[in-house]
Write a protein that holds these residues in place. Structure first.
Motif, PDB file in Angstrom:
ATOM      1  N   GLY A  66      11.727 -22.263 -27.881  1.00  0.00           N
ATOM      2  CA  GLY A  66      10.925 -20.807 -28.937  1.00  0.00           C
ATOM      3  C   GLY A  66      10.054 -20.096 -28.596  1.00  0.00           C
ATOM      4  N   ALA A  67      10.714 -19.096 -27.523  1.00  0.00           N
ATOM      5  CA  ALA A  67       8.900 -18.432 -27.316  1.00  0.00           C
ATOM      6  C   ALA A  67       9.100 -16.695 -27.322  1.00  0.00           C
TER       7      ALA A  67
ATOM      8  N   TRP B  83       6.278 -17.360 -42.168  1.00  0.00           N
ATOM      9  CA  TRP B  83       5.136 -17.060 -43.835  1.00  0.00           C
ATOM     10  C   TRP B  83       5.125 -15.977 -44.877  1.00  0.00           C
TER      11      TRP B  83
ATOM     12  N   PRO C 214      -0.407 -28.712 -36.416  1.00  0.00           N
ATOM     13  CA  PRO C 214      -1.060 -26.770 -36.826  1.00  0.00           C
ATOM     14  C   PRO C 214      -0.439 -27.698 -38.230  1.00  0.00           C
TER      15      PRO C 214
ATOM     16  N   LYS D  58       8.902 -14.967 -30.369  1.00  0.00           N
ATOM     17  CA  LYS D  58       7.557 -14.731 -31.186  1.00  0.00           C
ATOM     18  C   LYS D  58       6.791 -16.424 -32.002  1.00  0.00           C
TER      19      LYS D  58
ATOM     20  N   CYS E 119      19.051 -19.560 -25.715  1.00  0.00           N
ATOM     21  CA  CYS E 119      19.669 -21.382 -26.346  1.00  0.00           C
ATOM     22  C   CYS E 119      19.231 -21.292 -27.738  1.00  0.00           C
TER      23      CYS E 119
ATOM     24  N   THR F  68       2.840 -17.244 -39.015  1.00  0.00           N
ATOM     25  CA  THR F  68       4.346 -16.490 -38.120  1.00  0.00           C
ATOM     26  C   THR F  68       4.959 -15.775 -38.678  1.00  0.00           C
ATOM     27  N   ASP F  69       6.393 -15.813 -38.787  1.00  0.00           N
ATOM     28  CA  ASP F  69       7.734 -15.000 -39.877  1.00  0.00           C
ATOM     29  C   ASP F  69       7.814 -16.221 -40.111  1.00  0.00           C
TER      30      ASP F  69
ATOM     31  N   MET G 276      18.597 -24.683 -29.478  1.00  0.00           N
ATOM     32  CA  MET G 276      18.341 -25.991 -29.063  1.00  0.00           C
ATOM     33  C   MET G 276      18.884 -26.523 -30.256  1.00  0.00           C
TER      34      MET G 276
ATOM     35  N   GLY H  35       4.962 -20.053 -30.620  1.00  0.00           N
ATOM     36  CA  GLY H  35       5.764 -20.425 -28.312  1.00  0.00           C
ATOM     37  C   GLY H  35       5.507 -19.169 -27.523  1.00  0.00           C
TER      38      GLY H  35
ATOM     39  N   TYR I 192      12.571 -30.826 -43.756  1.00  0.00           N
ATOM     40  CA  TYR I 192      11.289 -30.004 -42.759  1.00  0.00           C
ATOM     41  C   TYR I 192      10.642 -31.201 -42.321  1.00  0.00           C
TER      42      TYR I 192
ATOM     43  N   ARG J 146      15.953 -10.143 -28.662  1.00  0.00           N
ATOM     44  CA  ARG J 146      14.234 -10.630 -29.431  1.00  0.00           C
ATOM     45  C   ARG J 146      13.378 -10.813 -28.095  1.00  0.00           C
TER      46      ARG J 146
ATOM     47  N   ALA K 185      10.461 -24.783 -30.340  1.00  0.00           N
ATOM     48  CA  ALA K 185      11.197 -24.417 -31.063  1.00  0.00           C
ATOM     49  C   ALA K 185      11.400 -25.005 -32.418  1.00  0.00           C
TER      50      ALA K 185
ATOM     51  N   ARG L  17      16.937 -18.220 -29.585  1.00  0.00           N
ATOM     52  CA  ARG L  17      18.524 -18.009 -29.293  1.00  0.00           C
ATOM     53  C   ARG L  17      18.838 -16.990 -29.668  1.00  0.00           C
ATOM     54  N   ASN L  18      18.075 -15.854 -29.869  1.00  0.00           N
ATOM     55  CA  ASN L  18      18.013 -14.111 -29.659  1.00  0.00           C
ATOM     56  C   ASN L  18      17.759 -13.601 -28.827  1.00  0.00           C
TER      57      ASN L  18
ATOM     58  N   THR M 232      17.453 -29.640 -35.254  1.00  0.00           N
ATOM     59  CA  THR M 232      16.735 -28.038 -34.580  1.00  0.00           C
ATOM     60  C   THR M 232      15.289 -28.580 -33.955  1.00  0.00           C
TER      61      THR M 232
END
Ligand SMILES: NC(=O)c1ccc[n+]([C@@H]2O[C@H](COP(=O)([O-])OP(=O)(O)OC[C@H]3O[C@@H](n4cnc5c(N)ncnc54)[C@H](OP(=O)(O)O)[C@@H]3O)[C@@H](O)[C@H]2O)c1
Length: 235
Positions: free
Chosen positions: A7-8, A191, A183, A10, A60, A188-189, A62, A13, A153, A38, A89, A34-35, A111
């Motif tokens: 998950g790196a 939020w 954390p 953005k 990938c 991040t996105d 995950m 990651g 979650y 990006r 991720a 995944r994308n 996930t």
């Protein structure tokens, strides 16, 4: 060192990958998201800024076991051993047990838990043979306490904490370190669109700096937990 971050592309990651890439020692980074587009953009930009680093990336999903195993195979073909694995991720979907959509728990577990479980199991034999390595699991304060709209979650993050604690016990004798990272709210996105003031919550670099520092202690020291909260506390 060879460092895997999932998950790196953005968020946390990307910040963690960036921190290791910035190291003068020149590490090899093995990244996924995944994308593909990006991910490619993020890694191309990172490689340009940090020419000492070797940055490899592969798309990938995950949340899918087969894809995770293919990603692990790809890693093992690229490098002879993995030194650091950051199981980052994850996906945040707010909800409540009583009314979240059917399948929400399966999606969050796939996930946020199985991703880390399957990747770690695939990479562990090499790390155990080498008798060294460090695994970071990106848990959350949602692993430690329930809160409104936690739902599936939070359940998945409690499970990831359980995974991390078990792994820590198992791997002591193999000289492999395991760190659970908890954390609180970090900008991040996840939020985006929440209206939260970015100054109220943490920066991705706060978490990345702690992980980086924890990975360079003496072999006899293991940071078991990193718990970080915004200075004014949880939202
Ligand atoms: N931000 C916070 O406040 C906070 C607090 C505690 C814990 N965390 C945890 O920190 C981790 C990162 O969160 P973040 O806030 O940085 O999220 P983010 O900004 O949304 O970034 C998530 C990253 O993971 C990738 N990703 C998502 N699902 C994936 C999948 N199924 N397979 C592979 N890659 C996937 C995304 O790329 P693609 O979408 O292209 O796949 C992206 O690169 C998560 O585990 C999250 O639960 C975050």
């Amino acid at each position: 060192m060879n460092i895997v971050v999932t998950g790196a592309s953005k968020g946390l990651g990307l910040a963690i990958a960036d921190k290791f890439a910035d190291d003068r020692q020149g590490h090899t980074l093995l990244l996924c998201a995944r994308n593909e587009q990006r991910l490619h953009l993020a890694t191309t930009y990172m490689q340009a800024r940090y020419p000492r680093a070797r940055i490899l990336a592969r798309a990938c999903d995950m949340s899918k076991k087969e894809a995770v195993l293919q990603f692990a195979d790809w890693i093992l073909h690229k490098v002879d051993k993995t030194d650091i694995v950051v199981n980052n991720a994850g996906q945040f979907v707010p909800g409540s047990v009583h009314n979240e959509p059917d399948g929400a728990l399966e999606q969050m577990i796939n996930t946020n838990l199985y991703s880390a479980y399957h990747l770690t199991r695939a990479l562990l034999p090499g790390m155990m043979a080498a008798k060294e390595g460090h695994i970071f699991n990106m848990c959350s304060i949602a692993s430690l306490q329930a809160y409104p709209n936690g739902g599936a979650y939070s359940i998945s993050k409690f499970a990831l904490m359980g995974f991390s604690k078990n792994l820590r016990e198992e791997l002591k004798q193999y000289n492999i370190k395991v760190t659970a990272v908890y954390p609180g709210a970090t900008m991040t996105d996840s939020w985006s669109g929440s209206g939260v003031d970015p100054q109220r919550i943490m920066k991705v670099s706060d978490v990345a700096n702690m992980i980086y520092t924890a990975s360079f202690l003496s072999p006899q020291a293991c940071v078991e937990e990193i718990l970080l909260r915004p200075q004014l506390g949880d939202l």
